[in-house]
Design an enzyme around this catalytic site. Structure first.
Site, PDB file in Angstrom:
ATOM      1  N   ASP A 118     116.080 177.457  53.217  1.00 17.97           N
ATOM      2  CA  ASP A 118     115.206 176.349  52.850  1.00 17.97           C
ATOM      3  C   ASP A 118     114.551 176.673  51.519  1.00 17.97           C
ATOM      4  O   ASP A 118     114.460 177.840  51.128  1.00 17.97           O
ATOM      5  CB  ASP A 118     114.137 176.110  53.916  1.00 17.97           C
ATOM      6  CG  ASP A 118     113.304 174.862  53.628  1.00 17.97           C
ATOM      7  OD1 ASP A 118     113.905 173.809  53.361  1.00 17.97           O
ATOM      8  OD2 ASP A 118     112.072 174.942  53.665  1.00 17.97           O
ATOM      9  N   GLU A 126     102.148 172.962  52.893  1.00 19.09           N
ATOM     10  CA  GLU A 126     102.292 174.291  52.280  1.00 19.09           C
ATOM     11  C   GLU A 126     100.945 174.881  51.860  1.00 19.09           C
ATOM     12  O   GLU A 126     100.816 176.091  51.721  1.00 19.09           O
ATOM     13  CB  GLU A 126     103.253 174.223  51.099  1.00 19.09           C
ATOM     14  CG  GLU A 126     104.673 173.854  51.505  1.00 19.09           C
ATOM     15  CD  GLU A 126     105.734 174.717  50.852  1.00 19.09           C
ATOM     16  OE1 GLU A 126     105.474 175.220  49.752  1.00 19.09           O
ATOM     17  OE2 GLU A 126     106.821 174.876  51.454  1.00 19.09           O
ATOM     18  N   HIS A 180     109.399 170.328  56.959  1.00 22.59           N
ATOM     19  CA  HIS A 180     107.967 170.630  56.937  1.00 22.59           C
ATOM     20  C   HIS A 180     107.180 169.722  57.879  1.00 22.59           C
ATOM     21  O   HIS A 180     106.112 170.099  58.368  1.00 22.59           O
ATOM     22  CB  HIS A 180     107.395 170.436  55.531  1.00 22.59           C
ATOM     23  CG  HIS A 180     107.683 171.539  54.579  1.00 22.59           C
ATOM     24  ND1 HIS A 180     108.946 171.793  54.115  1.00 22.59           N
ATOM     25  CD2 HIS A 180     106.870 172.451  53.989  1.00 22.59           C
ATOM     26  CE1 HIS A 180     108.902 172.813  53.258  1.00 22.59           C
ATOM     27  NE2 HIS A 180     107.653 173.231  53.182  1.00 22.59           N
TER      28      HIS A 180
END
Length: 272
Positions: A9, A157, A193
């Protein structure tokens, strides 16, 4: 000669897929690489995503991986087909590279009663048109509506997936999506995500709309693939070993990775 199954990824999101692979197919060795130094891929050009992804696939092959899973929708959308058709025959004809889009599109139509589905994804995945094209191959009558969610990956993130800011952008994007198709009854999280936002997304969806994540679908698809391709399966090493690499700071990777993988991770830095 056997080797680990590679899982790739651009960042951390593929760990949500790896978690499901380990749950469904325990015993195999897995090697994870996050290209965190160059993430996110979502807004990059087709050419750049292809170049970066191919570089990472070569790295996996150098580590002895007979099979690599692109657990990244952007890489699957923008690079997989070129790698499979153009590069693998010369680079490693006896190895395989698979993505996360095809397994999902083979099944998504079976979940919808109204014949309308929504896709939540990055700008790059939406712009590629990969989901509507692939879904049309299996379910030509299914109506597909897409919504790009450019703020969701940065929120995840940066550890803001439980914040009020996440609530704002989730509601904004869901309102946009549902305004495109009033009869949508199935919504796919087409970015690895997004499962970290799943509870908030589910809470913001009207009752009766089901929410799908890719991890379990991809894991079932891989189990089926290995059963149908014993020549690949027998080269996937079984030692219950998992190793993690990142192109950026291992400390930062480890701090973020636990939320995605569900358990503590110890990574190493690699040079591509």
């Amino acid at each position: 000669m056997s080797g680990p199954i590679g899982v790739f990824d651009s960042g951390y999101g593929g760990l949500t897929v790896l978690r499901e692979l380990v749950n469904r197919l325990p015993g195999y060795d897995y090697l994870y690489l996050g290209d965190n130094a160059r993430s996110p891929y979502g807004n990059r050009s087709f050419e750049t995503v292809y170049e970066y992804t191919l570089q990472c696939v070569r790295w996996f092959f150098d580590q002895g991986c007979p099979l690599v899973i692109l657990a990244c929708n952007t890489a699957s959308a923008k690079a997989l087909r070129s790698i499979q058709q153009k590069d693998l025959p010369q680079l490693a004809p006896d190895r395989r590279v698979l993505g996360v889009i095809r397994p999902t599109t083979e099944l998504i139509g079976t979940f919808s009663r109204t014949g309308s589905v929504g896709i939540l994804a990055t700008n790059g995945t939406v712009a590629s048109g990969s989901y509507p094209v692939e879904i049309n191959r299996f379910f030509p009558d299914l109506k597909v509506y897409q919504e790009a969610c450019p703020m969701w990956v940065p929120l995840v993130e940066n550890g803001e997936y439980n914040s009020a800011g996440a609530d704002f952008f989730i509601r904004k994007n869901l309102d946009n999506l549902l305004s495109k198709g009033s009869d949508i009854d199935t919504v796919l999280l087409a970015c690895t995500h997004y499962p970290l936002l799943r509870d908030k997304i589910q809470a913001a969806l009207p009752e009766g709309i089901q929410l799908l994540s890719q991890g379990q679908i991809v894991a079932e698809s891989l189990a089926d693939y290995l059963q149908r391709h014993p020549e690949i399966e027998e080269r996937c090493r079984r030692g219950n070993d998992r190793r993690f690499y990142t192109t950026d700071s291992p400390e930062d990777f480890d701090n973020h990775a636990t939320a995605f993988f569900g358990e503590a991770v110890r990574s190493e830095r690699c040079q591509l």
